[in-house]
Design a protein around this motif. Structure first.
Motif, short mmCIF file in Angstrom:
data_model
loop_
_atom_site.label_atom_id
_atom_site.label_comp_id
_atom_site.label_asym_id
_atom_site.label_seq_id
_atom_site.Cartn_x
_atom_site.Cartn_y
_atom_site.Cartn_z
N ALA A 11 0.83 -1.21 0.00
CA ALA A 11 0.00 0.00 0.00
C ALA A 11 0.86 1.25 0.00
O ALA A 11 0.51 2.27 -0.61
CB ALA A 11 -0.93 -0.01 1.21
N LYS B 280 1.94 2.04 -3.53
CA LYS B 280 0.88 2.66 -4.33
C LYS B 280 0.68 4.13 -3.98
O LYS B 280 0.23 4.91 -4.81
CB LYS B 280 -0.43 1.90 -4.14
N SER C 136 -3.16 -9.38 -1.12
CA SER C 136 -2.37 -8.21 -1.54
C SER C 136 -1.10 -8.67 -2.24
O SER C 136 -0.47 -9.65 -1.84
CB SER C 136 -2.01 -7.36 -0.32
N GLY D 179 -1.37 -4.31 -4.78
CA GLY D 179 -1.81 -3.86 -3.47
C GLY D 179 -3.20 -4.39 -3.15
O GLY D 179 -3.69 -5.33 -3.78
N ILE E 70 -4.51 0.17 0.82
CA ILE E 70 -4.08 1.37 0.09
C ILE E 70 -4.74 2.62 0.68
O ILE E 70 -4.08 3.64 0.92
CB ILE E 70 -4.40 1.23 -1.42
#
Length: 543
Positions: A315, A318, A521, A526, A531
């Motif tokens: 996460a 991202k 994930s 992700g 995220i």
């Protein structure tokens, strides 16, 4: 379709990273358009790791079909982007159990049951069963060469080269090549001894992967090649790196995949690792650092929360945010020191079992709720969030889970099969003798999301499918008062309408789920819940 088997063993010491090495190699071979699967053979006597403490063996990874497996299967899924199943992991215990069941039924027609051939045949059958529709089958043997528990597995993979032909089998041996700082030298002797142990049971390794603090120089690789009877280009240096996602490129740069394809005479295009380069570049381009606290009781072994930690990092990639993870022992959190959580940008409570450290977790959730710190609860983290809300907002001070207090007056969390009973007394009297392994809600289950909820916005779907591993769930009988007070159920199971996701809408980010989103994930994609949690934690730091 020709089946080609790559058997990966470990030597010198344990915890060298065979799982990550196997997953990385699988990622490269899959990038060459080959059909790849990976199997983990665990030498312990447990039927599966479901009843093992995380402090013994790390987390239990749950597959889509509900198998409780070794944590390495999480690496396999994250690296090769393929769903693992119950066939991808088995233990010595499951093999012996299978053979003994057949013996009790009389399937062996009165034969004397022995390790060879009955146990080794059962192992080979399980490996072949998982090889369907794949060009390459990577098989990781748990433990270290020399362990007595591993001998049946090693004998089985030796026999497979005879059964299917040596040209369709590669043996890879992963060893430690230690660097002695006082002498300023890399030592090859442990690798030589480890290979000798393999040779003594009839296995000649074709490839050696040498784990070391630094790159193993050419002279040392030549020495290893000479003494271990392998080509020098089959001695691969695997130095320590700051990210496991750099390993596929590290192996490819040494042309390990080329060596394997030439050995198996496979005509496959060059591996395209652009996706992995994007992951590595995302790690480098992080422009902000946040601190996420994982409140748990297994903090001495981070592998107990392996998938959660990886999902938080994914996460972060991202969001271009570096995630520093702080493992906090929930037993050390008390009223007088709960303000230590103020330094955190987000709080996460993962799954778990038992009542140890529950008070500290309740205090952590209350602090996150009252001080607008983003909170993410998973499995047990959702159940405790409901208990905390019931106690401190609704005013039901005796609200609890029958897992922690079997005779509690208000069981807001109860056993899955005990929803219509207000106390657990009847069940616990006969609960002393039930099996604990494989008796939970396991594997992928559908969940319906509420319109206008945060979870519906993040998933962008009406129905999602996520993996479960729990024995207790929300008690619907006592849920109405809690929802009226402001904690909303925004996800429910499709079949029996049980609460799966909860949210507090007047909080910056307060969401908890009964399932385990960390298991799905990957570094490339992700997970939407993780995220957005990291995104919210980043905003919390700014504020």
């Amino acid at each position: 379709m020709t089946k080609n088997y790559i058997f990966i063993t470990g030597g010198v010491v344990s915890s060298l990273g065979k799982g990550i090495a196997a997953a990385s190699l699988g990622a490269i071979l899959k990038a060459r358009n080959l059909k790849v699967t990976i199997i983990k053979l665990d030498p312990y006597i447990n039927v599966d790791p479901g009843t093992m403490s995380p402090t013994q063996h790390g987390e239990v990874f749950v597959t889509e079909d509900g198998a409780e497996t070794d944590l390495d299967l999480g690496h396999y899924e994250r690296f090769i982007h393929t769903k693992m199943t119950c066939l991808n992991n088995f233990t010595t215990g499951s093999i012996y159990s299978q053979v003994l069941q057949k013996e009790r039924r009389g399937d062996y027609l009165g034969a004397t049951i022995q390790v060879i051939p009955h146990i080794t045949n059962a192992i080979k059958e399980r490996i072949i069963l998982c090889s369907k529709n794949n060009n390459i089958i990577l098989v990781e043997i748990g433990g270290t060469v020399g362990d007595i528990e591993s001998l049946p597995f090693l004998e089985a993979i030796r026999q497979m080269a005879v059964d299917i032909g040596r040209k369709n089998v590669i043996y890879i041996h992963l060893t430690l090549v230690p660097y002695i700082s006082t002498a300023g030298e890399i030592k090859t002797k442990p690798t030589q001894h480890s290979v000798k142990q393999l040779l003594s049971i009839g296995i000649q390794p074709d490839i050696l992967i040498c784990r070391s603090e630094q790159t193993v120089p050419l002279n040392e690789r030549k020495k290893i090649a000479l003494f271990c009877n392998v080509p020098v280009n089959a001695v691969i240096s695997l130095k320590d790196v700051d990210s496991i996602y750099k390993i596929p490129k590290l192996l490819k740069n040494q042309k390990l995949d080329n060596y394997i394809c030439e050995y198996f005479q496979l005509n496959a295009p060059e591996a395209d690792l652009k996706e992995w380069e994007k992951v590595i570049n995302a790690e480098k381009s992080s422009n902000k650092t946040i601190v996420i606290g994982i409140i748990g009781k297994y903090i001495k072994l981070p592998d107990a929360y392996k998938s959660v930690i990886e999902a938080l990092k994914h996460a972060g990639l991202k969001n271009k945010i570096k995630v520093n993870i702080k493992l906090i022992n929930s037993q050390n959190i008390k009223n007088k020191n709960v303000r230590q959580l103020k330094k955190l940008n987000g709080i996460l409570i993962p799954g778990g079992f038992g009542d140890r450290g529950i008070v500290g977790k309740l205090l952590s959730i209350q602090y996150a709720r009252e001080n607008n710190i983003p909170y993410f609860g998973i499995c047990l983290g959702m159940q405790i969030a409901i208990i905390e809300f019931a106690q401190n907002v609704v005013g039901i001070k005796e609200a609890n889970s029958t897992e922690f207090d079997p005779e509690c007056k208000y069981p807001v969390i109860d056993l899955i099969n005990n929803q219509n009973i207000h106390t657990c007394t009847k069940y616990t009297k006969k609960n002393n003798n039930i099996d604990l392994g494989g008796t939970m809600k396991l594997g992928s289950q559908p969940c319906k999301l509420s319109i206008n909820s945060l979870s519906r916005k993040l998933y962008n779907k009406d129905i999602i499918i996520e993996r479960h591993r729990h024995r207790y769930e929300v008690n619907n009988i006592l849920l109405k008062k809690i929802e009226t007070a402001g904690l909303k159920v925004t996800g429910r199971s499709q079949n029996n309408n049980v609460a799966e996701i909860i949210e507090i809408s007047n909080h910056p980010w307060f969401l908890a789920c009964q399932f385990h989103p960390e298991f799905t994930s990957t570094p490339r994609d992700g997970h939407p819940l993780f995220i957005d949690f990291i995104k919210s934690a980043g905003k919390n730091k700014k504020n």
